[in-house]
Design an enzyme around this catalytic site. Structure first.
Site, mmCIF file in Angstrom:
data_model
loop_
_atom_site.group_PDB
_atom_site.id
_atom_site.type_symbol
_atom_site.label_atom_id
_atom_site.label_comp_id
_atom_site.label_asym_id
_atom_site.label_seq_id
_atom_site.Cartn_x
_atom_site.Cartn_y
_atom_site.Cartn_z
ATOM 1 N N GLY A 46 78.655 46.799 33.083
ATOM 2 C CA GLY A 46 76.950 46.109 32.726
ATOM 3 C C GLY A 46 77.126 46.745 31.296
ATOM 4 O O GLY A 46 77.400 47.953 31.868
ATOM 5 N N GLN A 51 73.228 52.102 24.987
ATOM 6 C CA GLN A 51 73.900 52.742 25.418
ATOM 7 C C GLN A 51 75.188 53.832 24.508
ATOM 8 O O GLN A 51 75.574 54.289 24.922
ATOM 9 C CB GLN A 51 74.678 52.465 26.732
ATOM 10 C CG GLN A 51 73.223 52.171 28.209
ATOM 11 C CD GLN A 51 74.397 51.556 28.970
ATOM 12 O OE1 GLN A 51 74.391 50.288 29.057
ATOM 13 N NE2 GLN A 51 74.579 51.991 30.131
ATOM 14 N N CYS A 94 75.233 54.279 36.259
ATOM 15 C CA CYS A 94 74.732 53.972 35.252
ATOM 16 C C CYS A 94 75.679 54.482 34.230
ATOM 17 O O CYS A 94 75.957 55.932 34.812
ATOM 18 C CB CYS A 94 73.117 54.279 34.769
ATOM 19 S SG CYS A 94 72.855 53.592 32.743
ATOM 20 N N LEU A 95 76.289 54.172 32.782
ATOM 21 C CA LEU A 95 77.207 54.840 32.757
ATOM 22 C C LEU A 95 76.596 56.139 32.149
ATOM 23 O O LEU A 95 77.054 56.824 31.032
ATOM 24 C CB LEU A 95 77.932 54.085 32.050
ATOM 25 C CG LEU A 95 78.743 52.771 32.231
ATOM 26 C CD1 LEU A 95 79.478 51.690 31.246
ATOM 27 C CD2 LEU A 95 79.962 53.219 33.183
ATOM 28 N N HIS A 136 69.346 45.601 35.487
ATOM 29 C CA HIS A 136 69.398 46.827 35.043
ATOM 30 C C HIS A 136 69.458 47.079 33.818
ATOM 31 O O HIS A 136 69.118 47.682 32.989
ATOM 32 C CB HIS A 136 70.694 47.348 36.439
ATOM 33 C CG HIS A 136 70.627 48.620 35.959
ATOM 34 N ND1 HIS A 136 71.220 50.025 36.635
ATOM 35 C CD2 HIS A 136 71.443 49.073 34.910
ATOM 36 C CE1 HIS A 136 71.638 50.783 35.438
ATOM 37 N NE2 HIS A 136 71.847 50.394 34.973
ATOM 38 N N GLU A 137 70.352 45.924 32.936
ATOM 39 C CA GLU A 137 70.192 45.933 32.422
ATOM 40 C C GLU A 137 68.950 45.662 30.868
ATOM 41 O O GLU A 137 68.940 46.219 30.269
ATOM 42 C CB GLU A 137 71.715 44.916 31.654
ATOM 43 C CG GLU A 137 72.866 45.105 32.434
ATOM 44 C CD GLU A 137 73.495 46.660 32.022
ATOM 45 O OE1 GLU A 137 73.177 47.368 30.915
ATOM 46 O OE2 GLU A 137 74.465 46.913 33.020
ATOM 47 N N HIS A 140 67.336 48.513 30.468
ATOM 48 C CA HIS A 140 67.927 49.599 29.731
ATOM 49 C C HIS A 140 67.086 48.874 27.956
ATOM 50 O O HIS A 140 66.804 49.583 27.158
ATOM 51 C CB HIS A 140 69.337 49.235 28.722
ATOM 52 C CG HIS A 140 69.922 49.910 29.991
ATOM 53 N ND1 HIS A 140 69.924 51.626 30.089
ATOM 54 C CD2 HIS A 140 71.585 49.882 31.237
ATOM 55 C CE1 HIS A 140 71.347 52.073 31.026
ATOM 56 N NE2 HIS A 140 71.477 51.303 31.258
#
Ligand code: GNR
Ligand code: NI
Length: 174
Positions: A46, A51, A94-95, A136-137, A140
């Site tokens: 995702g 990000q 998480c990236l 989670h997204e 963000h």
């Protein structure tokens, strides 16, 4: 299409609240193409626009298994409805928080209303990894990272590690 740089914590941009998209135009579609390519390149499931530094309420996801056909999903202006009272626990990564993982509890199922790649209104019922990843997204988009749910001690240890990693990699770019 282009692979963009993924911002990592600590970075104030990741704490911005993203703004709704007025209309899904070619510009948003190009952004979604870049986000998907960036996500695949980083082996993520995702990615939220913030990000890569764009404060728009846009998410891309693909939770298909490696051996299966790709299944890109696009969410513009997503809204979460009917969160389950029951929680599920997943080990999250998480990236934007590279190489750090921790268990997080979230509603086990939810519904999400959104516009798709073509600007059409859709509703999706999510459970399992899909529900976890969407939530989670969505976080963000509000400037929230999964480490915010950890104890102060765990969170500060992770941020310290990431700051050190950043400093040592900056030192290499002379
Ligand atoms: O690639 C990712 N894996 C992942 C695993 C468990 C829960 C959430 C995620 S999302 C993450 C990619 C990412 O950082 N998205 O914002
Ligand atoms: Ni993330």
């Amino acid at each position: 299409m282009a692979i963009k740089e993924i911002l990592t914590e600590p970075n104030k941009v990741l704490r911005q609240v993203s703004q709704p998209v007025e209309r899904v135009t070619k510009e948003e579609q190009l952004l979604m193409d870049d986000m998907l390519e960036t996500m695949y390149h980083a082996n993520g499931i995702g990615l939220a626009a913030i990000q890569i530094g764009v404060p728009k309420r846009i998410i891309v996801m693909d939770i298909s298994k490696k051996e299966d056909k790709k299944n890109p999903m696009y969410f513009v202006n997503p809204v979460i409805k009917n969160k389950n009272k029951d929680l599920s626990t997943y080990e999250e990564g998480c990236l934007s928080v590279p190489n750090q993982f921790a268990e997080v509890d979230r509603p086990a199922t939810c519904e999400v209303e959104f516009l798709d790649y073509n600007g059409e209104k859709k509703i999706l019922k999510a459970s399992g990894l899909l529900a976890t990843c969407i939530q989670h997204e969505m976080d963000h988009l509000e400037g929230i990272l999964f480490i915010d749910y950890l104890s102060k001690l765990k969170k500060s240890m992770i941020i310290k590690k990431l700051s050190k990693q950043k400093k040592s990699s900056e030192a290499l770019v002379i």
